[in-house]
Design a protein around this motif. Structure first.
Motif, PDB file in Angstrom:
ATOM      1  N   PRO A   1       0.853  -1.026   0.112  1.00 41.92           N
ATOM      2  CA  PRO A   1      -0.052   0.029   0.073  1.00 41.92           C
ATOM      3  C   PRO A   1       0.730   1.244   0.043  1.00 41.92           C
ATOM      4  CG  PRO A   1      -0.222  -1.095   1.976  1.00 41.92           C
ATOM      5  CD  PRO A   1       0.310  -2.141   1.190  1.00 41.92           C
ATOM      6  N   MET A   2       2.026   1.096   0.553  1.00 39.36           N
ATOM      7  CA  MET A   2       2.887   2.447   0.714  1.00 39.36           C
ATOM      8  C   MET A   2       3.371   2.633  -0.702  1.00 39.36           C
ATOM      9  SD  MET A   2       6.273   3.504   0.436  1.00 39.36           S
ATOM     10  CE  MET A   2       7.421   2.336   1.075  1.00 39.36           C
ATOM     11  N   VAL A   3       3.807   1.681  -1.375  1.00 39.40           N
ATOM     12  CA  VAL A   3       4.300   1.994  -2.924  1.00 39.40           C
ATOM     13  C   VAL A   3       3.173   2.347  -3.635  1.00 39.40           C
ATOM     14  CG1 VAL A   3       5.484   1.001  -4.574  1.00 39.40           C
ATOM     15  CG2 VAL A   3       6.231   0.353  -2.403  1.00 39.40           C
ATOM     16  N   THR A   4       2.196   1.735  -3.632  1.00 44.43           N
ATOM     17  CA  THR A   4       1.030   2.096  -4.392  1.00 44.43           C
ATOM     18  C   THR A   4       0.548   3.476  -4.105  1.00 44.43           C
ATOM     19  OG1 THR A   4      -0.060  -0.195  -4.168  1.00 44.43           O
ATOM     20  CG2 THR A   4      -1.609   1.543  -4.971  1.00 44.43           C
ATOM     21  N   MET A   5       0.424   3.871  -3.073  1.00 46.17           N
ATOM     22  CA  MET A   5       0.103   5.402  -2.776  1.00 46.17           C
ATOM     23  C   MET A   5       1.163   6.446  -3.115  1.00 46.17           C
ATOM     24  SD  MET A   5      -3.053   5.378  -2.147  1.00 46.17           S
ATOM     25  CE  MET A   5      -2.962   7.157  -1.951  1.00 46.17           C
ATOM     26  N   LEU A   6       2.529   5.952  -2.977  1.00 44.74           N
ATOM     27  CA  LEU A   6       3.564   6.700  -3.534  1.00 44.74           C
ATOM     28  C   LEU A   6       3.288   6.899  -4.994  1.00 44.74           C
ATOM     29  CD1 LEU A   6       5.586   8.259  -1.847  1.00 44.74           C
ATOM     30  CD2 LEU A   6       7.159   6.197  -2.679  1.00 44.74           C
ATOM     31  N   MET A   7       3.179   5.891  -5.762  1.00 43.73           N
ATOM     32  CA  MET A   7       3.132   6.213  -7.140  1.00 43.73           C
ATOM     33  C   MET A   7       1.937   6.724  -7.627  1.00 43.73           C
ATOM     34  SD  MET A   7       4.412   5.596 -10.215  1.00 43.73           S
ATOM     35  CE  MET A   7       5.657   4.261 -10.139  1.00 43.73           C
ATOM     36  N   ALA A   8       0.615   6.660  -6.945  1.00 46.23           N
ATOM     37  CA  ALA A   8      -0.497   7.392  -7.057  1.00 46.23           C
ATOM     38  C   ALA A   8      -0.161   8.831  -6.988  1.00 46.23           C
ATOM     39  CB  ALA A   8      -1.462   6.811  -6.153  1.00 46.23           C
TER      40      ALA A   8
ATOM     41  N   ALA B   1      -2.506   4.479 -12.246  1.00 42.45           N
ATOM     42  CA  ALA B   1      -2.246   5.163 -13.480  1.00 42.45           C
ATOM     43  C   ALA B   1      -3.492   5.268 -14.262  1.00 42.45           C
ATOM     44  CB  ALA B   1      -1.161   4.787 -14.271  1.00 42.45           C
ATOM     45  N   VAL B   2      -4.149   3.903 -14.542  1.00 42.30           N
ATOM     46  CA  VAL B   2      -5.251   3.860 -15.192  1.00 42.30           C
ATOM     47  C   VAL B   2      -6.635   4.724 -14.683  1.00 42.30           C
ATOM     48  CG1 VAL B   2      -7.039   2.248 -15.928  1.00 42.30           C
ATOM     49  CG2 VAL B   2      -4.528   1.526 -16.004  1.00 42.30           C
ATOM     50  N   ILE B   3      -6.922   4.462 -13.439  1.00 43.76           N
ATOM     51  CA  ILE B   3      -7.914   5.240 -12.702  1.00 43.76           C
ATOM     52  C   ILE B   3      -7.648   6.747 -12.734  1.00 43.76           C
ATOM     53  CG2 ILE B   3      -6.907   5.530 -10.350  1.00 43.76           C
ATOM     54  CD1 ILE B   3     -10.455   4.211 -11.497  1.00 43.76           C
TER      55      ILE B   3
ATOM     56  N   SER C   1     -14.936  -3.427  -7.557  1.00 43.25           N
ATOM     57  CA  SER C   1     -16.085  -3.245  -8.363  1.00 43.25           C
ATOM     58  C   SER C   1     -16.931  -1.913  -8.253  1.00 43.25           C
ATOM     59  CB  SER C   1     -16.999  -4.343  -8.432  1.00 43.25           C
ATOM     60  OG  SER C   1     -17.716  -4.447  -7.295  1.00 43.25           O
ATOM     61  N   ARG C   2     -17.034  -1.370  -7.117  1.00 42.45           N
ATOM     62  CA  ARG C   2     -17.432  -0.158  -6.905  1.00 42.45           C
ATOM     63  C   ARG C   2     -16.998   0.829  -7.642  1.00 42.45           C
ATOM     64  NH1 ARG C   2     -18.677  -1.987  -0.383  1.00 42.45           N
ATOM     65  NH2 ARG C   2     -20.716  -3.059  -0.949  1.00 42.45           N
ATOM     66  N   LEU C   3     -15.662   0.843  -7.814  1.00 42.07           N
ATOM     67  CA  LEU C   3     -14.841   1.880  -8.693  1.00 42.07           C
ATOM     68  C   LEU C   3     -15.471   2.089 -10.005  1.00 42.07           C
ATOM     69  CD1 LEU C   3     -11.101   1.305  -7.944  1.00 42.07           C
ATOM     70  CD2 LEU C   3     -12.579   3.159  -6.896  1.00 42.07           C
ATOM     71  N   ARG C   4     -16.367   1.266 -10.570  1.00 44.49           N
ATOM     72  CA  ARG C   4     -17.138   1.176 -12.046  1.00 44.49           C
ATOM     73  C   ARG C   4     -16.030   1.409 -12.761  1.00 44.49           C
ATOM     74  NH1 ARG C   4     -22.324   0.690 -10.817  1.00 44.49           N
ATOM     75  NH2 ARG C   4     -23.043   1.384  -8.722  1.00 44.49           N
ATOM     76  N   SER C   5     -14.788   0.854 -13.185  1.00 43.51           N
ATOM     77  CA  SER C   5     -13.943   0.949 -13.919  1.00 43.51           C
ATOM     78  C   SER C   5     -13.673  -0.430 -14.752  1.00 43.51           C
ATOM     79  CB  SER C   5     -12.560   1.618 -13.603  1.00 43.51           C
ATOM     80  OG  SER C   5     -11.844   1.805 -14.476  1.00 43.51           O
ATOM     81  N   ASP C   6     -14.094  -0.844 -15.814  1.00 43.93           N
ATOM     82  CA  ASP C   6     -13.802  -2.047 -16.291  1.00 43.93           C
ATOM     83  C   ASP C   6     -12.251  -2.088 -16.530  1.00 43.93           C
ATOM     84  OD1 ASP C   6     -16.271  -2.541 -16.506  1.00 43.93           O
ATOM     85  OD2 ASP C   6     -16.828  -2.093 -18.505  1.00 43.93           O
TER      86      ASP C   6
ATOM     87  N   HIS D   1      -8.975   9.194  -3.553  1.00 42.97           N
ATOM     88  CA  HIS D   1      -9.735   8.020  -2.718  1.00 42.97           C
ATOM     89  C   HIS D   1      -9.695   6.849  -3.306  1.00 42.97           C
ATOM     90  CE1 HIS D   1     -13.052   6.374  -0.023  1.00 42.97           C
ATOM     91  NE2 HIS D   1     -13.485   6.202  -1.500  1.00 42.97           N
ATOM     92  N   LYS D   2     -10.010   7.027  -4.822  1.00 41.49           N
ATOM     93  CA  LYS D   2     -10.241   5.995  -5.252  1.00 41.49           C
ATOM     94  C   LYS D   2      -8.826   5.151  -5.781  1.00 41.49           C
ATOM     95  CE  LYS D   2     -13.755   7.586  -8.621  1.00 41.49           C
ATOM     96  NZ  LYS D   2     -13.903   7.880 -10.195  1.00 41.49           N
ATOM     97  N   GLN D   3      -7.703   5.766  -5.766  1.00 41.83           N
ATOM     98  CA  GLN D   3      -6.347   4.995  -5.544  1.00 41.83           C
ATOM     99  C   GLN D   3      -5.878   4.435  -4.296  1.00 41.83           C
ATOM    100  OE1 GLN D   3      -4.380   8.742  -6.828  1.00 41.83           O
ATOM    101  NE2 GLN D   3      -3.986   7.910  -8.824  1.00 41.83           N
ATOM    102  N   ARG D   4      -6.538   5.063  -3.289  1.00 42.97           N
ATOM    103  CA  ARG D   4      -6.661   4.184  -2.068  1.00 42.97           C
ATOM    104  C   ARG D   4      -7.224   3.158  -1.824  1.00 42.97           C
ATOM    105  NH1 ARG D   4      -8.471   4.653   3.484  1.00 42.97           N
ATOM    106  NH2 ARG D   4      -6.623   4.548   4.833  1.00 42.97           N
TER     107      ARG D   4
END
Length: 444
Positions: A166-173, A308-310, A249-254, A189-192
């Motif tokens: 999660p740390m690296v994910t949020m850092l990249m986000a 990155a996609v979101i 799934s609640r992000l609604r992004s295929d 929030h979506k990236q979290r």
């Protein structure tokens, strides 16, 4: 990075945390000013131990900016008192690392007398990570009325892990958002949510691994496998995955769903690959690296790509995020495989030489095969004969297998740093580079 603790947390006291927070805020606010005042350029660096941090300006016009001058004065007041303490703590940590017996492999690098300010990723992400495990437990508790299922599912979400993913994910986000000039709270929030997903999938895989490997110990405490029966533990792992999938799934992004689903298919395929081996040495190493990507690196790489996609980043930017995560993930596992031979059970939180006992030939063993061919038949029979584990452990230490493993991990870390430098400079982009140092220098 010798001053960072083995759990990647700052261990030098609250005063140093003040300095880091001050630096992070200064860099972020100064970067914002740079966008508006192209003539203003500042460089932060560490001077002598007594002076601590100093802000150097390359244009005299900075004196006109009262706010930045106040920040600098405040920084001097903090750093004058903290400078000696900070350098002493780096020296003490470095000294301690050389007093430990970790074979010939250096797991800590000496800090030079003058070095650029190092951002602590955990401090600059404090808001995003502070209640991270509380949120995971709330998600799991809200999805069931079965107390025992809730207890098993939440067992590894006790906040004692490294929280690397999660740390690296949020850092990249956050680095991507700055690069794309889109730092909205809704996007963060979506990236979290993606970061939550990454840690939930990782912990679910640990739960399943405990069943497969029949582990008794993990993270310094009894494993779920040792406390509950296999059926309940397996179902608890499945439950974590299902709750994580509902959240995404609640992000609604295929597109995000497709990227993150790849993590799950890779995890299963990687586990199947681990159950097999290859005859020739070349095939064996390729098999090992592919398995390592699928079991470890895919999760980090695809989670970072999903951020990155979101954010609707272009494909080339999403590829930078993916490749950064792939290299960090491979390096992390290579170091993990090395530490299995050189760290104590107390440091690792699980038994050492565990891979050999499970019949697994990791990078140190495969490199050692070049010097000691007698290892090859042991690899093929998965160290199943009496004395195989002990002999293999001895030969790995007599060879250059550990040094070669660390060298390969270092190459992946250097590539990760290069990729991070393709993003716009920010505290988060600098943090991505620091992560590479944390990965290669960790001792647990």
């Amino acid at each position: 990075m010798a001053c960072l603790s083995t759990s990647y947390r700052v261990a030098c006291g609250s005063r140093r945390q003040q300095v880091h927070k001050f630096i992070g805020r200064l860099l972020m606010d100064n970067n914002s000013m740079e966008r508006q005042l192209s003539s203003l350029r500042t460089v932060a660096h560490l001077t002598s131990p007594l002076q601590g941090y100093r802000i150097t300006t390359v244009q005299s016009s900075i004196n006109k900016h009262t706010q930045l001058t106040q920040w600098t004065n405040g920084l001097h007041r903090l750093s004058f008192n903290a400078g000696q303490e900070y350098m002493n703590s780096m020296h003490n940590s470095h000294t301690c690392s050389h007093n430990r017996n970790h074979s010939s492999v250096h797991t800590q690098q000496p800090a030079g007398p003058v070095r650029e300010i190092q951002i602590d990723p955990y401090i600059i992400l404090d808001d995003e990570l502070k209640y991270f495990y509380d949120d995971v437990r709330d998600l799991l508790q809200s999805g069931t009325s079965q107390p025992e299922l809730d207890t098993i599912a939440c067992y590894y979400f006790d906040g004692q892990g490294k929280a690397l993913r999660p740390m690296v994910t949020m850092l990249m986000a956050k680095a991507l958002n700055y690069h794309l000039n889109n730092e909205s709270h809704q996007l963060v929030h979506k990236q979290r949510q993606i970061a939550l997903f990454s840690e939930m999938v990782h912990s679910a895989s640990l739960v399943h691994d405990d069943v497969i490997d029949q582990s008794d110990f993990r993270r310094g405490k009894p494993s779920v496998n040792a406390l509950w029966n296999h059926k309940k533990v397996t179902m608890a792992g499945d439950y974590i995955l299902s709750i994580a999938s509902i959240m995404i799934s609640r992000l609604r992004s295929d597109d995000v769903t497709i990227v993150l689903s790849k993590i799950l298919t890779d995890l299963v395929q990687g586990e199947f690959m681990q159950l097999g081996s290859r005859e020739t040495e070349n095939e064996r190493f390729a098999h090992y690296l592919t398995k390592t990507y699928r079991k470890t690196a895919s999760l980090i790489a695809n989670a970072l790509k999903a951020t990155a996609v979101i954010a609707q980043a272009e494909d080339n930017v999403a590829e930078v995020a993916f490749q950064y995560g792939r290299n960090i993930g491979l390096a992390f596992q290579l170091v993990d495989d090395m530490l299995d031979f050189v760290s104590s059970t107390e440091q690792m939180g699980k038994p050492t030489a565990a891979d050999l006992k499970l019949g697994l030939a990791t990078a140190p063993v495969l490199f050692a095969c070049e010097k000691y061919p007698e290892l090859n038949p042991m690899v093929m029979r998965r160290f199943s004969e009496p004395g195989d584990v002990e002999r293999a452990f001895e030969l790995v230490h007599k060879s250059h297998g550990l040094e070669q493993t660390r060298f390969l991990a270092k190459k992946h870390c250097n590539e990760a740093i290069r990729l991070a430098q393709e993003l716009t400079e920010s505290p988060y982009q600098k943090g991505l580079q620091v992560v590479a140092d944390l990965v290669i220098n960790r001792i647990k």
